[in-house]
Design a protein around this motif. Structure first.
Motif, PDB file in Angstrom:
ATOM      1  N   PHE A  54       0.961  -1.286   0.106  1.00  0.00           N
ATOM      2  CA  PHE A  54      -0.022  -0.155  -0.012  1.00  0.00           C
ATOM      3  C   PHE A  54       0.830   1.439   0.123  1.00  0.00           C
ATOM      4  O   PHE A  54       0.318   2.172   0.575  1.00  0.00           O
ATOM      5  N   LYS A  55       1.982   1.172  -0.701  1.00  0.00           N
ATOM      6  CA  LYS A  55       3.018   2.209  -0.918  1.00  0.00           C
ATOM      7  C   LYS A  55       3.003   2.697  -2.291  1.00  0.00           C
ATOM      8  O   LYS A  55       3.089   1.811  -3.214  1.00  0.00           O
ATOM      9  N   SER A  56       2.962   3.905  -2.442  1.00  0.00           N
ATOM     10  CA  SER A  56       3.275   4.255  -3.893  1.00  0.00           C
ATOM     11  C   SER A  56       4.650   4.195  -4.318  1.00  0.00           C
ATOM     12  O   SER A  56       5.483   4.308  -3.664  1.00  0.00           O
ATOM     13  N   PRO A  57       4.829   4.067  -5.744  1.00  0.00           N
ATOM     14  CA  PRO A  57       6.434   3.914  -6.408  1.00  0.00           C
ATOM     15  C   PRO A  57       7.221   5.074  -5.975  1.00  0.00           C
ATOM     16  O   PRO A  57       8.277   4.879  -5.519  1.00  0.00           O
ATOM     17  N   GLY A  58       6.653   6.148  -5.790  1.00  0.00           N
ATOM     18  CA  GLY A  58       7.439   7.294  -5.545  1.00  0.00           C
ATOM     19  C   GLY A  58       8.088   7.376  -4.009  1.00  0.00           C
ATOM     20  O   GLY A  58       9.202   7.591  -3.615  1.00  0.00           O
ATOM     21  N   ASP A  59       7.034   7.108  -3.177  1.00  0.00           N
ATOM     22  CA  ASP A  59       7.275   6.668  -1.550  1.00  0.00           C
ATOM     23  C   ASP A  59       8.171   5.559  -1.467  1.00  0.00           C
ATOM     24  O   ASP A  59       9.014   5.720  -0.761  1.00  0.00           O
ATOM     25  N   TYR A  60       8.018   4.407  -2.427  1.00  0.00           N
ATOM     26  CA  TYR A  60       9.047   3.567  -2.029  1.00  0.00           C
ATOM     27  C   TYR A  60      10.505   3.836  -2.410  1.00  0.00           C
ATOM     28  O   TYR A  60      11.338   3.343  -1.766  1.00  0.00           O
ATOM     29  N   SER A  61      10.727   4.610  -3.439  1.00  0.00           N
ATOM     30  CA  SER A  61      12.064   4.956  -4.157  1.00  0.00           C
ATOM     31  C   SER A  61      12.588   5.963  -3.238  1.00  0.00           C
ATOM     32  O   SER A  61      13.783   6.143  -3.035  1.00  0.00           O
ATOM     33  N   THR A  62      11.716   6.861  -2.665  1.00  0.00           N
ATOM     34  CA  THR A  62      12.163   7.811  -1.686  1.00  0.00           C
ATOM     35  C   THR A  62      12.454   7.544  -0.387  1.00  0.00           C
ATOM     36  O   THR A  62      13.704   7.906   0.147  1.00  0.00           O
ATOM     37  N   ASN A  63      11.669   6.803   0.407  1.00  0.00           N
ATOM     38  CA  ASN A  63      11.916   6.521   1.531  1.00  0.00           C
ATOM     39  C   ASN A  63      12.348   4.975   1.875  1.00  0.00           C
ATOM     40  O   ASN A  63      12.698   4.542   2.930  1.00  0.00           O
ATOM     41  N   GLY A  64      12.297   3.959   0.951  1.00  0.00           N
ATOM     42  CA  GLY A  64      12.846   2.853   0.925  1.00  0.00           C
ATOM     43  C   GLY A  64      11.551   1.813   1.755  1.00  0.00           C
ATOM     44  O   GLY A  64      10.643   2.225   1.972  1.00  0.00           O
ATOM     45  N   PRO A  65      12.001   0.761   1.708  1.00  0.00           N
ATOM     46  CA  PRO A  65      10.975  -0.387   1.668  1.00  0.00           C
ATOM     47  C   PRO A  65      10.687  -0.522   3.360  1.00  0.00           C
ATOM     48  O   PRO A  65       9.740  -1.092   3.673  1.00  0.00           O
ATOM     49  N   LEU A  66      11.415  -0.092   4.410  1.00  0.00           N
ATOM     50  CA  LEU A  66      10.983   0.092   5.588  1.00  0.00           C
ATOM     51  C   LEU A  66      10.410   0.994   6.376  1.00  0.00           C
ATOM     52  O   LEU A  66       9.962   1.036   7.269  1.00  0.00           O
ATOM     53  N   SER A  67      10.021   1.944   5.388  1.00  0.00           N
ATOM     54  CA  SER A  67       9.174   3.245   5.996  1.00  0.00           C
ATOM     55  C   SER A  67       7.733   3.179   5.872  1.00  0.00           C
ATOM     56  O   SER A  67       7.253   2.237   5.286  1.00  0.00           O
ATOM     57  N   TRP A  68       7.316   3.755   6.773  1.00  0.00           N
ATOM     58  CA  TRP A  68       5.664   3.626   6.997  1.00  0.00           C
ATOM     59  C   TRP A  68       4.737   4.449   5.496  1.00  0.00           C
ATOM     60  O   TRP A  68       5.471   5.336   5.242  1.00  0.00           O
ATOM     61  N   PRO A  69       3.956   3.906   5.079  1.00  0.00           N
ATOM     62  CA  PRO A  69       3.402   4.486   3.736  1.00  0.00           C
ATOM     63  C   PRO A  69       2.963   5.945   4.259  1.00  0.00           C
ATOM     64  O   PRO A  69       2.135   6.102   5.165  1.00  0.00           O
ATOM     65  N   SER A  70       3.373   6.859   3.385  1.00  0.00           N
ATOM     66  CA  SER A  70       2.960   8.306   3.517  1.00  0.00           C
ATOM     67  C   SER A  70       1.286   8.434   3.172  1.00  0.00           C
ATOM     68  O   SER A  70       0.784   9.337   3.572  1.00  0.00           O
ATOM     69  N   GLU A  71       0.562   7.524   2.450  1.00  0.00           N
ATOM     70  CA  GLU A  71      -0.639   7.514   1.956  1.00  0.00           C
ATOM     71  C   GLU A  71      -1.073   5.945   1.878  1.00  0.00           C
ATOM     72  O   GLU A  71      -0.232   5.192   1.514  1.00  0.00           O
TER      73      GLU A  71
END
Length: 295
Positions: A54-71
């Motif tokens: 439930f993480k966007s591609p931009g969120d994944y590339s910016t914050n990495g796989p260990l971060s909580w989804p921003s949306e």
């Protein structure tokens, strides 16, 4: 000595009370903690998959796989559902896995009945061959299976995969059931024969009811094992209309690019049917294992 009490003749000391199972020392709790930690460790990959689904591609590339989804991003689920035509892949997997499970159990039962109960010469050698067949890696079978499917006109058909996995799974089932039937009570078979029952009637009326828990466990295992197969379906099924869910997941990954959120979303959707199947038949597995332990 006066005033000294002596035990009466024949009197026995009171038996010591067995220690309570909740007071058996620290070892019990250490084992419990280790088992719990191991169980939680197995859930870590599923937690990461759920987190990145439930993480966007931009969120994944910016914050990495260990971060909580921003949306709460659900487009990955929709993209996977439409891109691979998930309902069709789900039907293919259910059809292949269900057919293999039923046919492999039936073939295993018939083979094991002939080897474990019947009078087959070289029984131990034949069972040994089935055991060796289970040790053959699938990579060594790909080339001859490919030419078999091509020559029989079954290449790129679900029937080819069903036939192949029915043979593969029944090799294990035959080895297991033949070992079980080798210890089957002869008195039951002799009593049924004296009553006039033939071989087929003995199989369906005497042997099958006693093996039903074991057959149920094999049915569940064969379904799950076939569901998770990847290599042979990848080679045998090259059309979108015949491919299974594991092959559809692999199609999301390119040579130099992979959409990680969509892949995680696809893995999450693909995992749900297998989990539901396991939960539905969990009692069947428990009853089969318990019955086997009692026997």
């Amino acid at each position: 000595m006066a005033g000294t009490l002596t035990p009466a003749a024949g009197a026995t000391r009171p038996a010591r009370r067995a220690p309570d199972r909740h007071h058996r020392g620290a070892t019990r709790w250490v084992v419990l903690v280790l088992v719990t930690a191991a169980a939680l460790a197995t859930l870590v990959p599923f937690a990461f998959m759920l987190l990145n689904a439930f993480k966007s591609p931009g969120d994944y590339s910016t914050n990495g796989p260990l971060s909580w989804p921003s949306e709460f991003y659900t487009k990955g689920l929709q993209t996977y559902w439409e891109q691979v035509d998930f309902p069709l892949k789900l039907w293919n997997s259910i059809l292949i896995s269900g057919s293999v499970a039923v046919l492999a159990v039936l073939v295993s039962l018939l083979n094991a009945y002939a080897l474990g109960v019947g009078r087959v010469r070289g029984r131990l050698w034949i069972i040994g061959l089935f055991l060796l067949a289970n040790m053959i890696p699938q990579e060594s079978l790909i080339y001859p299976l490919y030419h078999f499917a091509k020559g029989a006109g079954l290449y790129n058909t679900r029937l080819a995969v069903i036939i192949i996995f029915t043979v593969i799974q029944s090799a294990f089932g035959t080895y297991l059931l033949a070992s079980v039937l080798g210890t089957f009570p002869r008195t039951l078979l002799e009593a049924a024969a004296l009553d006039g029952a033939g071989k087929w009637r003995i199989l369906w009326r005497v042997v099958l009811p006693n093996l039903r828990p074991t057959l149920s466990v094999l049915l569940v295992f064969f379904f799950i094992w076939t569901w998770n197969e990847f290599l042979i379906p990848l080679v045998m099924l090259i059309d979108n209309q015949t491919q299974t869910i594991p092959v559809a997941l692999a199609s999301l990954q390119g040579d130099r690019l992979m959409d990680a959120p969509t892949t995680n979303a696809g893995a999450l959707i693909s995992l749900v049917p297998a989990i539901l199947f396991f939960l539905i038949f969990q009692r069947t597995l428990a009853r089969g294992i318990t019955a086997g332990a009692e026997k």
